[in-house]
Write a protein that holds these residues in place. Structure first.
Motif, PDB file in Angstrom:
ATOM      1  N   GLY A  41      -6.273  17.877   3.084  1.00  0.00           N
ATOM      2  CA  GLY A  41      -4.887  17.701   3.511  1.00  0.00           C
ATOM      3  C   GLY A  41      -4.198  16.470   2.961  1.00  0.00           C
ATOM      4  O   GLY A  41      -3.027  16.248   3.250  1.00  0.00           O
ATOM      5  N   ALA A  42      -4.882  15.672   2.162  1.00  0.00           N
ATOM      6  CA  ALA A  42      -4.262  14.468   1.594  1.00  0.00           C
ATOM      7  C   ALA A  42      -3.170  14.816   0.589  1.00  0.00           C
ATOM      8  O   ALA A  42      -2.262  14.028   0.355  1.00  0.00           O
ATOM      9  CB  ALA A  42      -5.320  13.582   0.929  1.00  0.00           C
ATOM     10  N   HIS A  43      -3.270  16.010   0.003  1.00  0.00           N
ATOM     11  CA  HIS A  43      -2.265  16.478  -0.942  1.00  0.00           C
ATOM     12  C   HIS A  43      -1.638  17.755  -0.400  1.00  0.00           C
ATOM     13  O   HIS A  43      -2.221  18.426   0.449  1.00  0.00           O
ATOM     14  CB  HIS A  43      -2.886  16.750  -2.311  1.00  0.00           C
ATOM     15  CG  HIS A  43      -3.461  15.520  -2.938  1.00  0.00           C
ATOM     16  ND1 HIS A  43      -4.742  15.099  -2.675  1.00  0.00           N
ATOM     17  CD2 HIS A  43      -2.933  14.634  -3.801  1.00  0.00           C
ATOM     18  CE1 HIS A  43      -4.980  13.995  -3.358  1.00  0.00           C
ATOM     19  NE2 HIS A  43      -3.898  13.683  -4.042  1.00  0.00           N
ATOM     20  N   SER A  44      -0.463  18.069  -0.907  1.00  0.00           N
ATOM     21  CA  SER A  44       0.241  19.279  -0.475  1.00  0.00           C
ATOM     22  C   SER A  44       0.827  20.005  -1.666  1.00  0.00           C
ATOM     23  O   SER A  44       1.130  19.391  -2.699  1.00  0.00           O
ATOM     24  CB  SER A  44       1.382  18.932   0.489  1.00  0.00           C
ATOM     25  OG  SER A  44       0.884  18.530   1.743  1.00  0.00           O
ATOM     26  N   ALA A  45       1.002  21.303  -1.488  1.00  0.00           N
ATOM     27  CA  ALA A  45       1.778  22.112  -2.419  1.00  0.00           C
ATOM     28  C   ALA A  45       3.073  22.439  -1.691  1.00  0.00           C
ATOM     29  O   ALA A  45       3.049  22.985  -0.584  1.00  0.00           O
ATOM     30  CB  ALA A  45       1.022  23.382  -2.789  1.00  0.00           C
ATOM     31  N   ALA A  46       4.183  22.059  -2.281  1.00  0.00           N
ATOM     32  CA  ALA A  46       5.490  22.314  -1.672  1.00  0.00           C
ATOM     33  C   ALA A  46       6.218  23.365  -2.500  1.00  0.00           C
ATOM     34  O   ALA A  46       6.009  23.478  -3.712  1.00  0.00           O
ATOM     35  CB  ALA A  46       6.314  21.025  -1.609  1.00  0.00           C
ATOM     36  N   PHE A  47       7.086  24.107  -1.844  1.00  0.00           N
ATOM     37  CA  PHE A  47       7.813  25.190  -2.492  1.00  0.00           C
ATOM     38  C   PHE A  47       9.302  25.031  -2.238  1.00  0.00           C
ATOM     39  O   PHE A  47       9.725  24.767  -1.112  1.00  0.00           O
ATOM     40  CB  PHE A  47       7.324  26.544  -1.968  1.00  0.00           C
ATOM     41  CG  PHE A  47       5.857  26.743  -2.192  1.00  0.00           C
ATOM     42  CD1 PHE A  47       5.395  27.282  -3.380  1.00  0.00           C
ATOM     43  CD2 PHE A  47       4.936  26.367  -1.235  1.00  0.00           C
ATOM     44  CE1 PHE A  47       4.037  27.448  -3.601  1.00  0.00           C
ATOM     45  CE2 PHE A  47       3.578  26.526  -1.448  1.00  0.00           C
ATOM     46  CZ  PHE A  47       3.124  27.069  -2.636  1.00  0.00           C
ATOM     47  N   VAL A  48      10.080  25.198  -3.310  1.00  0.00           N
ATOM     48  CA  VAL A  48      11.538  25.089  -3.241  1.00  0.00           C
ATOM     49  C   VAL A  48      12.113  26.232  -4.069  1.00  0.00           C
ATOM     50  O   VAL A  48      11.701  26.430  -5.214  1.00  0.00           O
ATOM     51  CB  VAL A  48      12.028  23.735  -3.819  1.00  0.00           C
ATOM     52  CG1 VAL A  48      13.548  23.679  -3.889  1.00  0.00           C
ATOM     53  CG2 VAL A  48      11.476  22.572  -3.004  1.00  0.00           C
ATOM     54  N   THR A  49      13.053  26.980  -3.502  1.00  0.00           N
ATOM     55  CA  THR A  49      13.739  28.006  -4.283  1.00  0.00           C
ATOM     56  C   THR A  49      15.037  27.432  -4.839  1.00  0.00           C
ATOM     57  O   THR A  49      15.682  26.591  -4.203  1.00  0.00           O
ATOM     58  CB  THR A  49      14.044  29.260  -3.437  1.00  0.00           C
ATOM     59  OG1 THR A  49      14.700  28.870  -2.234  1.00  0.00           O
ATOM     60  CG2 THR A  49      12.767  30.015  -3.103  1.00  0.00           C
ATOM     61  N   CYS A  50      15.396  27.909  -6.029  1.00  0.00           N
ATOM     62  CA  CYS A  50      16.602  27.434  -6.721  1.00  0.00           C
ATOM     63  C   CYS A  50      17.402  28.635  -7.208  1.00  0.00           C
ATOM     64  O   CYS A  50      16.829  29.683  -7.511  1.00  0.00           O
ATOM     65  CB  CYS A  50      16.213  26.573  -7.921  1.00  0.00           C
ATOM     66  SG  CYS A  50      15.260  25.106  -7.494  1.00  0.00           S
ATOM     67  N   PRO A  51      18.717  28.470  -7.343  1.00  0.00           N
ATOM     68  CA  PRO A  51      19.546  29.600  -7.761  1.00  0.00           C
ATOM     69  C   PRO A  51      19.375  29.989  -9.230  1.00  0.00           C
ATOM     70  O   PRO A  51      19.659  31.133  -9.601  1.00  0.00           O
ATOM     71  CB  PRO A  51      20.969  29.124  -7.492  1.00  0.00           C
ATOM     72  CG  PRO A  51      20.883  27.638  -7.570  1.00  0.00           C
ATOM     73  CD  PRO A  51      19.521  27.284  -7.052  1.00  0.00           C
TER      74      PRO A  51
END
Length: 145
Positions: A41-51
């Protein structure tokens, strides 16, 4: 006497040497990977949607330049189906997959919110529990605490 063909003994000796080198190399790599520690859990994968691709690339460059993440993958051509203001919407979007320290997710979210064209930008993250130790170390080396 065989002309041009190696003797069986020399083939076997060379083959054994090759196998020994391969095993020694693999063994040291396994030992190296096993001796590295990682806190789940020290690192994360983040997700962002873009147009679109332009917004995605601008956000990705800004995120990496500001050391908010070590890497951002841009995944083209996704279709999002969602409810917005009481109606079902369907849009083509681009997805950012961001690898960072979990401690940076809040700052990453702030950066995306300040620079994203959507009224409500998607920023979600999942902790990384396992992975390739050298890759996870690289994230830690690139993204300061």
């Amino acid at each position: 006497m065989r002309i041009g063909l190696p003797r069986l003994e020399s083939l076997l000796a060379g083959s054994c040497r090759g196998w020994l080198l391969l095993l020694r190399s693999a063994g040291s790599r396994v030992f190296s990977m096993a001796s590295e520690t990682y806190t789940s859990g020290a690192h994360s994968a983040a997700f962002v949607t873009c147009p679109n691709d332009t917004v995605a690339k601008d956000l990705a460059r800004g995120i990496v330049q500001r050391k908010l993440a070590a890497c951002v993958n841009i995944v083209p051509a996704i279709t999002s189906v969602y409810e917005w203001q009481g109606a079902i919407q369907e849009d083509n979007e681009v997805l950012l997959m961001i690898k960072t320290r979990s401690s940076k997710v809040s700052a990453l979210t702030d950066y995306v919110r300040a620079n994203h064209p959507y009224e409500v930008a998607e920023v979600i993250s999942l902790p990384i529990h396992q992975g390739n130790p050298p890759y996870l170390k690289w994230i830690a080396d690139v993204v300061p605490e």
